[in-house]
Design an enzyme around this catalytic site. Structure first.
Site, PDB file in Angstrom:
ATOM      1  N   TRP A 138       0.826  -1.212   0.000  1.00  0.00           N
ATOM      2  CA  TRP A 138       0.000   0.000   0.000  1.00  0.00           C
ATOM      3  C   TRP A 138       0.857   1.258   0.000  1.00  0.00           C
ATOM      4  O   TRP A 138       0.519   2.250  -0.664  1.00  0.00           O
ATOM      5  CB  TRP A 138      -0.971  -0.007   1.178  1.00  0.00           C
ATOM      6  CG  TRP A 138      -1.922  -1.163   1.117  1.00  0.00           C
ATOM      7  CD1 TRP A 138      -2.062  -2.161   2.042  1.00  0.00           C
ATOM      8  CD2 TRP A 138      -2.837  -1.467   0.059  1.00  0.00           C
ATOM      9  NE1 TRP A 138      -3.017  -3.053   1.611  1.00  0.00           N
ATOM     10  CE2 TRP A 138      -3.501  -2.663   0.413  1.00  0.00           C
ATOM     11  CE3 TRP A 138      -3.164  -0.856  -1.159  1.00  0.00           C
ATOM     12  CZ2 TRP A 138      -4.474  -3.256  -0.403  1.00  0.00           C
ATOM     13  CZ3 TRP A 138      -4.136  -1.445  -1.966  1.00  0.00           C
ATOM     14  CH2 TRP A 138      -4.774  -2.620  -1.586  1.00  0.00           C
TER      15      TRP A 138
ATOM     16  N   ASP B  25      -1.529   6.264   6.664  1.00  0.00           N
ATOM     17  CA  ASP B  25      -2.612   5.385   6.259  1.00  0.00           C
ATOM     18  C   ASP B  25      -2.899   4.460   7.446  1.00  0.00           C
ATOM     19  O   ASP B  25      -2.056   3.646   7.827  1.00  0.00           O
ATOM     20  CB  ASP B  25      -2.148   4.574   5.032  1.00  0.00           C
ATOM     21  CG  ASP B  25      -3.170   3.551   4.546  1.00  0.00           C
ATOM     22  OD1 ASP B  25      -4.203   3.388   5.207  1.00  0.00           O
ATOM     23  OD2 ASP B  25      -2.907   2.931   3.494  1.00  0.00           O
TER      24      ASP B  25
ATOM     25  N   LYS C 114     -12.323  -2.200   6.990  1.00  0.00           N
ATOM     26  CA  LYS C 114     -11.561  -3.106   7.851  1.00  0.00           C
ATOM     27  C   LYS C 114     -12.018  -3.047   9.304  1.00  0.00           C
ATOM     28  O   LYS C 114     -12.300  -4.059   9.895  1.00  0.00           O
ATOM     29  CB  LYS C 114     -10.074  -2.805   7.755  1.00  0.00           C
ATOM     30  CG  LYS C 114      -9.447  -3.500   6.552  1.00  0.00           C
ATOM     31  CD  LYS C 114      -8.814  -2.637   5.567  1.00  0.00           C
ATOM     32  CE  LYS C 114      -8.515  -3.378   4.287  1.00  0.00           C
ATOM     33  NZ  LYS C 114      -7.684  -2.594   3.395  1.00  0.00           N
TER      34      LYS C 114
HETATM   35  C1  LIG Z   1      -7.087  -2.140   2.279  1.00  0.00           C
HETATM   36  C2  LIG Z   1      -6.048  -1.110   2.374  1.00  0.00           C
HETATM   37  C3  LIG Z   1      -5.927  -0.102   1.397  1.00  0.00           C
HETATM   38  C4  LIG Z   1      -6.758  -0.071   0.138  1.00  0.00           C
HETATM   39  O1  LIG Z   1      -8.027   0.278   0.378  1.00  0.00           O
HETATM   40  P1  LIG Z   1      -9.099   0.420  -0.791  1.00  0.00           P
HETATM   41  O2  LIG Z   1     -10.266   0.948  -0.033  1.00  0.00           O
HETATM   42  O3  LIG Z   1      -9.319  -0.937  -1.371  1.00  0.00           O
HETATM   43  O4  LIG Z   1      -8.574   1.365  -1.793  1.00  0.00           O
HETATM   44  C5  LIG Z   1      -4.984   0.875   1.594  1.00  0.00           C
HETATM   45  N1  LIG Z   1      -4.167   0.853   2.672  1.00  0.00           N
HETATM   46  C6  LIG Z   1      -4.245  -0.109   3.609  1.00  0.00           C
HETATM   47  C7  LIG Z   1      -3.313  -0.084   4.779  1.00  0.00           C
HETATM   48  C8  LIG Z   1      -5.184  -1.119   3.484  1.00  0.00           C
HETATM   49  O5  LIG Z   1      -5.267  -2.080   4.417  1.00  0.00           O
END
Ligand SMILES: *Cc1c(COP(=O)(O)O)cnc(C)c1O
Length: 364
Positions: free
Chosen positions: A105, A177, A201
């Site tokens: 990511w 993030d 999540k």
């Molecule tokens: C799942 C995830 C993403 C991507 O998320 P999307 O909503 O599918 O774009 C980005 N960063 C992290 C840390 C993730 O776990």
């Protein structure tokens, strides 16, 4: 699937939600608050929805102790759109940014930023397949004092690592993030200039992305920036510039209330540590399972383990499924097993997984 009394979903995302939240949503699905309407059918400009979004924001602010000098935005486009929105809005002086690459990511985020400015990879753990978090003291001299921001992925969903020490970037805004760790442990928001998380999540249904941004970083996007990609436009409109993902916001609000009922983030963190400890201990004590992640960097949310034998991993995953322990396969890029044990995963789910691991090993 065999007859099991309960399914525990270890998926990395979209993932398990608290049962109480789903039941509450089911109860209110057809008629919310005796309105004769589902939240899905309500105008986003109605008083009813106004209450929902304002309460969700208020509860999130309370849970994360978000100061008034930060805006909370309810956006769309997933975590991935933030990879572009961040450079679009935060490149404002040097058009340079520092990125610490700890997984897929972060790599994707750096790739998007490179389209808009200069990206400096100050540290990466790719040399060891992202099994550790680079040590701040080793890369701090490579941080640029003219960077417009410094970017990290706080919890690495695919590789099962997390930061335990934040890079101290001084006056350079730190962006993180927190898609897979939001509300799972206490985090001092004031250490960051911008935090973001996709909801799927730890919060609710996919389609909602939460952005927490310090106010002084608003208003730097160039004229040419599309309104939908401009944080200031969304901040000024209180996340109602256009139709927001209203049902996902409602669900997020239910989850925030559930967390408050559990005793807040501090209480959840305690349980999350307990869950992770039980699982890592079982892996470390086992003769067949291994966790490739360096001890101090182990994620509380995504636990990676493997036997080193792909067919044995496969057998383990299939057997787990028959016991109602589903979605334990590792990310397609690394294989093995991954147990995502987000806030909604009860201790019982982890205990059942550990029982099964012991059983599996004994019968080998
Ligand atoms: C799942 C995830 C993403 C991507 O998320 P999307 O909503 O599918 O774009 C980005 N960063 C992290 C840390 C993730 O776990």
């Amino acid at each position: 699937m065999g007859k099991v009394d309960r399914i525990y979903n270890f998926s990395a995302g979209p993932s398990m939600l608290p049962l109480a939240v789903l039941e509450q949503a089911a109860k209110e699905m057809v008629s919310y608050n005796n309105s004769g309407m589902s939240v899905m059918e309500m105008s986003h400009r109605s008083d009813g929805f106004g209450d929902i979004i304002q309460s969700a924001e208020k509860d999130l602010r309370e849970l994360m102790a978000i100061p008034d000098s930060y805006k909370v935005l309810f956006l769309q486009g997933g975590g991935s759109l933030q990879f572009s929105m961040i450079p679009m809005n935060l490149f404002r002086n040097s058009r340079k940014a520092d990125y610490i690459v700890t997984g897929r990511w972060a790599k994707n985020a750096a790739k998007e930023a490179r389209k808009l400015g200069q990206v400096n990879i100050v540290a990466t753990s790719e040399d060891k397949t992202f099994t550790y978090i680079p040590d701040f003291h080793e890369y701090k001299n490579r941080l640029s004092d003219e960077a417009d921001y410094c970017y990290i992925t706080y919890n690495n969903t695919i590789y099962g690592t997390k930061y335990t020490e934040l890079p101290n970037t001084g006056r350079i805004p730190l962006v993180a993030d927190i898609s897979s760790s939001i509300l799972s442990e206490e985090l001092d928001v004031t250490n960051f200039a911008l935090l973001f998380a996709g909801a799927q999540k730890n919060i609710g249904p996919a389609g909602l992305t939460i952005v927490i941004i310090r106010e002084d970083l608003l208003g730097f996007a160039p004229e040419s920036t599309p309104d939908m990609l401009n944080y200031k436009v969304h901040a000024d409109a209180k996340s109602l510039f256009n139709t927001p993902p209203s049902y996902s916001i409602y669900m997020a609000g239910l989850t925030f209330q559930w967390i408050k009922g559990q005793g807040g983030v501090r209480a959840l963190e305690k349980t999350n540590r307990e869950k992770a400890d039980i699982l890592y201990r079982a892996i470390d004590e086992s003769k067949i399972f291994k966790c490739p992640i360096s001890n101090k960097d182990r994620s509380l949310m995504n636990v990676i383990f493997l036997t080193g034998d792909q067919s044995l991993d496969k057998k383990f995953i299939l057997g787990a499924q028959q016991r109602g322990l589903v979605n334990l396969g590792g990310h397609r890029s690394i294989g093995g097993m991954r147990a995502s044990i987000y806030n909604a995963m009860p201790l019982d789910g982890v205990e059942r997984l550990v029982d099964y691991m012991k059983d599996f090993e004994q019968r080998l």
